[in-house]
Motif scaffolding. Sequence first.
Motif, PDB file in Angstrom:
ATOM      1  N   THR A 246       0.828  -1.209   0.000  1.00  0.00           N
ATOM      2  CA  THR A 246       0.000   0.000   0.000  1.00  0.00           C
ATOM      3  C   THR A 246       0.861   1.257   0.000  1.00  0.00           C
ATOM      4  O   THR A 246       0.511   2.268  -0.633  1.00  0.00           O
ATOM      5  CB  THR A 246      -0.940  -0.002   1.216  1.00  0.00           C
ATOM      6  N   TYR A 247       1.977   1.229   0.697  1.00  0.00           N
ATOM      7  CA  TYR A 247       2.876   2.383   0.746  1.00  0.00           C
ATOM      8  C   TYR A 247       3.259   2.844  -0.657  1.00  0.00           C
ATOM      9  O   TYR A 247       3.209   4.038  -0.984  1.00  0.00           O
ATOM     10  CB  TYR A 247       4.118   2.007   1.560  1.00  0.00           C
ATOM     11  N   GLY A 248       3.636   1.917  -1.526  1.00  0.00           N
ATOM     12  CA  GLY A 248       4.056   2.273  -2.872  1.00  0.00           C
ATOM     13  C   GLY A 248       2.935   2.844  -3.719  1.00  0.00           C
ATOM     14  O   GLY A 248       3.160   3.745  -4.539  1.00  0.00           O
ATOM     15  N   VAL A 249       1.720   2.319  -3.531  1.00  0.00           N
ATOM     16  CA  VAL A 249       0.572   2.839  -4.280  1.00  0.00           C
ATOM     17  C   VAL A 249       0.238   4.255  -3.820  1.00  0.00           C
ATOM     18  O   VAL A 249       0.030   5.166  -4.630  1.00  0.00           O
ATOM     19  CB  VAL A 249      -0.640   1.900  -4.124  1.00  0.00           C
ATOM     20  N   VAL A 250       0.168   4.443  -2.503  1.00  0.00           N
ATOM     21  CA  VAL A 250      -0.157   5.758  -1.956  1.00  0.00           C
ATOM     22  C   VAL A 250       0.897   6.784  -2.366  1.00  0.00           C
ATOM     23  O   VAL A 250       0.570   7.902  -2.797  1.00  0.00           O
ATOM     24  CB  VAL A 250      -0.283   5.686  -0.419  1.00  0.00           C
ATOM     25  N   ALA A 251       2.164   6.415  -2.249  1.00  0.00           N
ATOM     26  CA  ALA A 251       3.233   7.337  -2.626  1.00  0.00           C
ATOM     27  C   ALA A 251       3.152   7.694  -4.106  1.00  0.00           C
ATOM     28  O   ALA A 251       3.382   8.850  -4.492  1.00  0.00           O
ATOM     29  CB  ALA A 251       4.592   6.733  -2.295  1.00  0.00           C
ATOM     30  N   GLY A 252       2.812   6.727  -4.944  1.00  0.00           N
ATOM     31  CA  GLY A 252       2.661   7.004  -6.369  1.00  0.00           C
ATOM     32  C   GLY A 252       1.551   7.995  -6.644  1.00  0.00           C
ATOM     33  O   GLY A 252       1.689   8.894  -7.486  1.00  0.00           O
ATOM     34  N   CYS A 253       0.437   7.841  -5.924  1.00  0.00           N
ATOM     35  CA  CYS A 253      -0.684   8.771  -6.094  1.00  0.00           C
ATOM     36  C   CYS A 253      -0.284  10.198  -5.704  1.00  0.00           C
ATOM     37  O   CYS A 253      -0.570  11.161  -6.428  1.00  0.00           O
ATOM     38  CB  CYS A 253      -1.872   8.316  -5.246  1.00  0.00           C
ATOM     39  N   VAL A 254       0.367  10.331  -4.570  1.00  0.00           N
ATOM     40  CA  VAL A 254       0.744  11.665  -4.084  1.00  0.00           C
ATOM     41  C   VAL A 254       1.832  12.265  -4.967  1.00  0.00           C
ATOM     42  O   VAL A 254       1.821  13.475  -5.268  1.00  0.00           O
ATOM     43  CB  VAL A 254       1.182  11.597  -2.613  1.00  0.00           C
ATOM     44  N   ALA A 255       2.775  11.453  -5.419  1.00  0.00           N
ATOM     45  CA  ALA A 255       3.806  11.949  -6.330  1.00  0.00           C
ATOM     46  C   ALA A 255       3.183  12.468  -7.621  1.00  0.00           C
ATOM     47  O   ALA A 255       3.598  13.503  -8.160  1.00  0.00           O
ATOM     48  CB  ALA A 255       4.814  10.843  -6.630  1.00  0.00           C
ATOM     49  N   ALA A 256       2.174  11.772  -8.122  1.00  0.00           N
ATOM     50  CA  ALA A 256       1.492  12.217  -9.342  1.00  0.00           C
ATOM     51  C   ALA A 256       0.867  13.589  -9.148  1.00  0.00           C
ATOM     52  O   ALA A 256       0.938  14.454 -10.034  1.00  0.00           O
ATOM     53  CB  ALA A 256       0.427  11.201  -9.742  1.00  0.00           C
ATOM     54  N   GLU A 257       0.254  13.814  -7.980  1.00  0.00           N
ATOM     55  CA  GLU A 257      -0.352  15.111  -7.699  1.00  0.00           C
ATOM     56  C   GLU A 257       0.700  16.215  -7.628  1.00  0.00           C
ATOM     57  O   GLU A 257       0.487  17.333  -8.117  1.00  0.00           O
ATOM     58  CB  GLU A 257      -1.124  15.046  -6.379  1.00  0.00           C
ATOM     59  N   THR A 258       1.830  15.921  -7.025  1.00  0.00           N
ATOM     60  CA  THR A 258       2.898  16.918  -6.932  1.00  0.00           C
ATOM     61  C   THR A 258       3.425  17.285  -8.317  1.00  0.00           C
ATOM     62  O   THR A 258       3.633  18.469  -8.636  1.00  0.00           O
ATOM     63  CB  THR A 258       4.046  16.384  -6.056  1.00  0.00           C
ATOM     64  N   ILE A 259       3.642  16.278  -9.150  1.00  0.00           N
ATOM     65  CA  ILE A 259       4.143  16.526 -10.506  1.00  0.00           C
ATOM     66  C   ILE A 259       3.098  17.267 -11.331  1.00  0.00           C
ATOM     67  O   ILE A 259       3.431  18.182 -12.110  1.00  0.00           O
ATOM     68  CB  ILE A 259       4.551  15.192 -11.159  1.00  0.00           C
ATOM     69  N   ALA A 260       1.823  16.916 -11.160  1.00  0.00           N
ATOM     70  CA  ALA A 260       0.756  17.621 -11.875  1.00  0.00           C
ATOM     71  C   ALA A 260       0.734  19.100 -11.506  1.00  0.00           C
ATOM     72  O   ALA A 260       0.548  19.975 -12.369  1.00  0.00           O
ATOM     73  CB  ALA A 260      -0.591  16.977 -11.569  1.00  0.00           C
ATOM     74  N   ALA A 261       0.950  19.395 -10.229  1.00  0.00           N
ATOM     75  CA  ALA A 261       0.987  20.793  -9.788  1.00  0.00           C
ATOM     76  C   ALA A 261       2.172  21.524 -10.412  1.00  0.00           C
ATOM     77  O   ALA A 261       2.058  22.694 -10.808  1.00  0.00           O
ATOM     78  CB  ALA A 261       1.061  20.860  -8.268  1.00  0.00           C
ATOM     79  N   ASP A 262       3.320  20.845 -10.508  1.00  0.00           N
ATOM     80  CA  ASP A 262       4.489  21.453 -11.147  1.00  0.00           C
ATOM     81  C   ASP A 262       4.209  21.780 -12.608  1.00  0.00           C
ATOM     82  O   ASP A 262       4.621  22.830 -13.119  1.00  0.00           O
ATOM     83  CB  ASP A 262       5.686  20.506 -11.057  1.00  0.00           C
ATOM     84  N   ILE A 263       3.517  20.864 -13.285  1.00  0.00           N
ATOM     85  CA  ILE A 263       3.210  21.076 -14.703  1.00  0.00           C
ATOM     86  C   ILE A 263       2.239  22.247 -14.867  1.00  0.00           C
ATOM     87  O   ILE A 263       2.422  23.116 -15.730  1.00  0.00           O
ATOM     88  CB  ILE A 263       2.656  19.782 -15.321  1.00  0.00           C
ATOM     89  N   ARG A 264       1.213  22.276 -14.019  1.00  0.00           N
ATOM     90  CA  ARG A 264       0.240  23.375 -14.103  1.00  0.00           C
ATOM     91  C   ARG A 264       0.897  24.725 -13.847  1.00  0.00           C
ATOM     92  O   ARG A 264       0.516  25.742 -14.439  1.00  0.00           O
ATOM     93  CB  ARG A 264      -0.895  23.153 -13.101  1.00  0.00           C
ATOM     94  N   ALA A 265       1.892  24.721 -12.971  1.00  0.00           N
ATOM     95  CA  ALA A 265       2.580  25.978 -12.636  1.00  0.00           C
ATOM     96  C   ALA A 265       3.665  26.338 -13.646  1.00  0.00           C
ATOM     97  O   ALA A 265       4.316  27.384 -13.502  1.00  0.00           O
ATOM     98  CB  ALA A 265       3.186  25.877 -11.238  1.00  0.00           C
ATOM     99  N   GLY A 266       3.849  25.516 -14.653  1.00  0.00           N
ATOM    100  CA  GLY A 266       4.846  25.806 -15.669  1.00  0.00           C
ATOM    101  C   GLY A 266       6.267  25.496 -15.251  1.00  0.00           C
ATOM    102  O   GLY A 266       7.217  25.928 -15.917  1.00  0.00           O
ATOM    103  N   ARG A 267       6.446  24.752 -14.170  1.00  0.00           N
ATOM    104  CA  ARG A 267       7.793  24.424 -13.709  1.00  0.00           C
ATOM    105  C   ARG A 267       8.354  23.176 -14.385  1.00  0.00           C
ATOM    106  O   ARG A 267       9.512  22.822 -14.189  1.00  0.00           O
ATOM    107  CB  ARG A 267       7.783  24.206 -12.188  1.00  0.00           C
TER     108      ARG A 267
END
Length: 419
Positions: free
Chosen positions: A98-119
């Motif tokens: 479960t740790y790996g699945v949860v971490a993958g989900c949260v990492a995806a959100e962080t990267i999505a925020a970076d993309i939206r912010a143009g970083r």
Amino acid sequence: MNITPTSGPHASFHALLSGFSRFGATAAGGIHRPEGTPANGEARQFMADWLKQRGYRLVVDRIGNMFGIVDFAGPDAPMIMTGSHIDSQPNGGCLDGTYGVVAGCVAAETIAADIRAGRLAPKANLCIAAWTNEEGARWQPSTLGSGTYVGDFKLDYALARRDGDGVSVRDALSEIGWLGEDEAPALPSAYVELHVECGPVLERRNLRFGIFKRWWGCRKIELRVDGAPSHTGPTLMSERRDALLAAAQIITAVRSFVDLVPKDVMHSSVGRIEVSPNSPNVVPSRVRLFIELRSADEKVIDDAYARLEAKIAETAAATQTQMEIERDEYRRPGRFSDSLAALAEDAARDMAIDVLALDTIPAHDAVRLAPFTPSIVIAVPSIGGLCHTPLERTDPADLALGLDVLTNMLRTLVTKGGV
């Protein structure tokens, strides 16, 4: 003292992990969520809802593997995959898989925020996988979903596996509503799996991060021993055909094989025994043993297997029983991607984290993917080395550290489009 953050990706991570931990929660603080159980179905629905709420595309293939696809770079772009599994051992822990699945989900959100912010300018999409029956607790073989995904197992074979009560994978997944119909996504350009170590090495070395650079081989054998039922009172000892007595001699032999090689070169076990008719007043007439022989050295496994075959023949003759190997699964040792290992080292170094190269003795889904695409498993410490138990724990700060390393690795892979 560790203080759980109240905002940011670490807070999201702990909240999501707590959410998953509700499903199959036990009084001892662990989870009982074997594949195909109602609790497993509830955890699957929780993940599906989380993905859909964020606009990610959910794909559920015909063995029940779940894929949350985040379209960062368009339909023709390569895909980076991360994840693990959300099934558990009986009365297991909250982190394993479960740790790996949860971490993958949260990492995806962080990267999505970076993309939206143009970083970030992405060249690849991201996929979060939750593989079916990684544990192999209810159905054998283990890593059944990822093995089917890469073609190690035919779909009909995988769906036809039956548990100890005779329930098939197909029927159980249908019962909980997670026998999918979608086509699985194509092989990713890279697969990164974050896990708790499930061993004591990192903690004993006082280190917080490890990279599994190779995996041990494992021969898994299901041995059936047939004797004859009779009354335990009047049946003469010399005339008994006691299947459990014969099985006990095999068990002790399997343990003795370890003492014939240098220390820590081989692990062996008999982790499950099925006895019939399992009555105190009947000589056991049938026993099934689930045997494992593990090593990083193929010759060590081969020699132990040859000894096992000889011991089976010798014991069957001495106990007037019959023995047959009903399942013989051999996962050979191998190495993960050197390029991804280097990427993990760079990500850790950027965070001023010391890194330890490790072997993984248990299998992970990455082992199935590794022959087909660059794959790696990275790990944070397990307190006391404990896993597959309600006592399974990792310091929250180490869980957050693993999330950060994973996020940094995935950010690089999404930006580059692969390794």
